[in-house]
Design a protein around this motif. Structure first.
Motif, PDB file in Angstrom:
ATOM      1  N   SER A  46     -19.083 -11.987 -30.664  1.00  0.00           N
ATOM      2  CA  SER A  46     -20.279 -11.143 -30.788  1.00  0.00           C
ATOM      3  C   SER A  46     -20.917 -11.291 -32.158  1.00  0.00           C
ATOM      4  O   SER A  46     -22.149 -11.219 -32.288  1.00  0.00           O
ATOM      5  CB  SER A  46     -19.926  -9.677 -30.530  1.00  0.00           C
ATOM      6  OG  SER A  46     -19.530  -9.480 -29.185  1.00  0.00           O
ATOM      7  N   SER A  47     -20.096 -11.506 -33.178  1.00  0.00           N
ATOM      8  CA  SER A  47     -20.642 -11.707 -34.525  1.00  0.00           C
ATOM      9  C   SER A  47     -21.504 -12.965 -34.582  1.00  0.00           C
ATOM     10  O   SER A  47     -22.521 -13.003 -35.298  1.00  0.00           O
ATOM     11  CB  SER A  47     -19.508 -11.804 -35.548  1.00  0.00           C
ATOM     12  OG  SER A  47     -18.796 -10.582 -35.624  1.00  0.00           O
ATOM     13  N   GLU A  50     -24.845 -11.971 -33.073  1.00  0.00           N
ATOM     14  CA  GLU A  50     -25.576 -11.109 -34.003  1.00  0.00           C
ATOM     15  C   GLU A  50     -26.131 -11.906 -35.172  1.00  0.00           C
ATOM     16  O   GLU A  50     -27.244 -11.633 -35.649  1.00  0.00           O
ATOM     17  CB  GLU A  50     -24.652  -9.995 -34.494  1.00  0.00           C
ATOM     18  CG  GLU A  50     -24.296  -8.988 -33.409  1.00  0.00           C
ATOM     19  CD  GLU A  50     -23.195  -8.034 -33.822  1.00  0.00           C
ATOM     20  OE1 GLU A  50     -22.757  -8.115 -34.985  1.00  0.00           O
ATOM     21  OE2 GLU A  50     -22.763  -7.219 -32.987  1.00  0.00           O
ATOM     22  N   GLN A  55     -29.016 -10.035 -36.894  1.00  0.00           N
ATOM     23  CA  GLN A  55     -28.507  -8.663 -36.924  1.00  0.00           C
ATOM     24  C   GLN A  55     -27.233  -8.528 -37.755  1.00  0.00           C
ATOM     25  O   GLN A  55     -26.725  -7.421 -37.930  1.00  0.00           O
ATOM     26  CB  GLN A  55     -28.239  -8.178 -35.496  1.00  0.00           C
ATOM     27  CG  GLN A  55     -29.489  -8.069 -34.642  1.00  0.00           C
ATOM     28  CD  GLN A  55     -29.195  -7.612 -33.233  1.00  0.00           C
ATOM     29  OE1 GLN A  55     -28.044  -7.556 -32.804  1.00  0.00           O
ATOM     30  NE2 GLN A  55     -30.232  -7.290 -32.481  1.00  0.00           N
ATOM     31  N   ALA A  56     -26.711  -9.642 -38.239  1.00  0.00           N
ATOM     32  CA  ALA A  56     -25.530  -9.626 -39.100  1.00  0.00           C
ATOM     33  C   ALA A  56     -25.794 -10.550 -40.282  1.00  0.00           C
ATOM     34  O   ALA A  56     -26.375 -11.629 -40.115  1.00  0.00           O
ATOM     35  CB  ALA A  56     -24.288 -10.083 -38.334  1.00  0.00           C
ATOM     36  N   PRO A  76     -27.192  -7.127 -24.905  1.00  0.00           N
ATOM     37  CA  PRO A  76     -26.065  -6.880 -25.807  1.00  0.00           C
ATOM     38  C   PRO A  76     -24.820  -6.451 -25.057  1.00  0.00           C
ATOM     39  O   PRO A  76     -24.869  -6.063 -23.887  1.00  0.00           O
ATOM     40  CB  PRO A  76     -26.585  -5.749 -26.707  1.00  0.00           C
ATOM     41  CG  PRO A  76     -27.557  -5.018 -25.835  1.00  0.00           C
ATOM     42  CD  PRO A  76     -28.203  -6.066 -24.972  1.00  0.00           C
ATOM     43  N   ASP A 158     -24.253 -11.241 -24.066  1.00  0.00           N
ATOM     44  CA  ASP A 158     -22.964 -10.907 -24.677  1.00  0.00           C
ATOM     45  C   ASP A 158     -22.120 -10.132 -23.672  1.00  0.00           C
ATOM     46  O   ASP A 158     -22.348  -8.952 -23.434  1.00  0.00           O
ATOM     47  CB  ASP A 158     -23.188 -10.082 -25.948  1.00  0.00           C
ATOM     48  CG  ASP A 158     -21.928  -9.966 -26.800  1.00  0.00           C
ATOM     49  OD1 ASP A 158     -20.849 -10.398 -26.323  1.00  0.00           O
ATOM     50  OD2 ASP A 158     -22.015  -9.457 -27.926  1.00  0.00           O
TER      51      ASP A 158
END
Length: 229
Positions: A46-47, A50, A55-56, A76, A158
């Motif tokens: 998921s990272s 993102e 988003q990360a 998501p 995701d």
């Protein structure tokens, strides 16, 4: 001249609270491919998504070689919703489809589009259901309906099958294939269902804090299963 991949990630590192949850991960997703990321919970899947979405915070490089609409659809892993939210499913799907505020009513064309999308994801008749009253699986399908119309150039999913029954998972896979075959959509999907990965993916990446294997789907799954044995 070889066509560049739609997505290129080079030495991607994502830190959370000072700890690397994804470290120097590099992968490429070919244009028009269904590419699935697999690996254990907490392994950084998921990272990765993102980071691609901005988003990360990350170090390394991400390049997206868009050449069509540039539209990105995204479903998501989780989408918290206030159960008291006074918005219907139809209103949620209509928000980006008409200029008239949805509180003043939906245009006839918008209502037809919403009905078509809900039927496609197996939720026909839920137009008036409050979004806050949906189950987790129903909400995920509404988000999928929102993500695929108009057909995106890139679709990020995701764990889209989480909370779905077998029939809904089959419908999801059918939608993903149709988007790729009919519209040339590139799909990058995170999944823990290895049988599903073998059914739908052209290529795959095994991530466990970093890239452990990358390439043809059957080879990646075989490496993952051997590594987990």
């Amino acid at each position: 001249m070889n066509e560049p991949p739609l997505i290129e990630a080079e030495a991607l590192t994502v830190l959370r609270e000072g700890r690397a949850v994804l470290e120097r991960a590099s992968l490429r997703v070919a244009r028009g491919a269904i590419h699935v990321v697999v690996g254990p919970n907490g392994g950084g899947k998921s990272s990765l998504i993102e980071a691609l979405l901005g988003q990360a915070r990350f170090t390394g490089a991400v390049r997206c070689h868009m050449r069509g609409s540039g539209r990105i659809g995204y479903v998501p892993q989780s989408f918290p919703v206030d159960p008291t939210l006074p918005v219907t499913v139809a209103e949620m799907l209509a928000l980006s489809r008409q200029r008239l505020p949805v509180c003043l009513g939906l245009r006839r064309e918008t209502r037809r589009t919403v009905a078509r999308l809900l039927d496609r994801v197996g939720l026909a008749g839920l137009e008036r259901r409050r979004v806050g009253a949906l189950s987790g699986g129903e909400l995920r399908r509404v988000l999928l309906a929102q993500a695929i119309d108009p057909p995106p150039e890139l679709l990020l999913l995701d764990e889209p099958g989480s909370g779905l029954d077998r029939e809904s998972v089959a419908r999801l896979e059918e939608i993903v294939r149709a988007l790729r075959d009919e519209h040339g959509t590139t799909v990058l999907m995170v999944s823990h269902d290895l049988d599903q990965v073998l059914r739908v993916a052209d290529t795959a990446t095994w991530i466990d804090r970093t890239v452990r294997a990358d390439g043809p789907t059957a080879e990646v799954i075989a490496a993952l299963r051997a590594g987990a044995a």
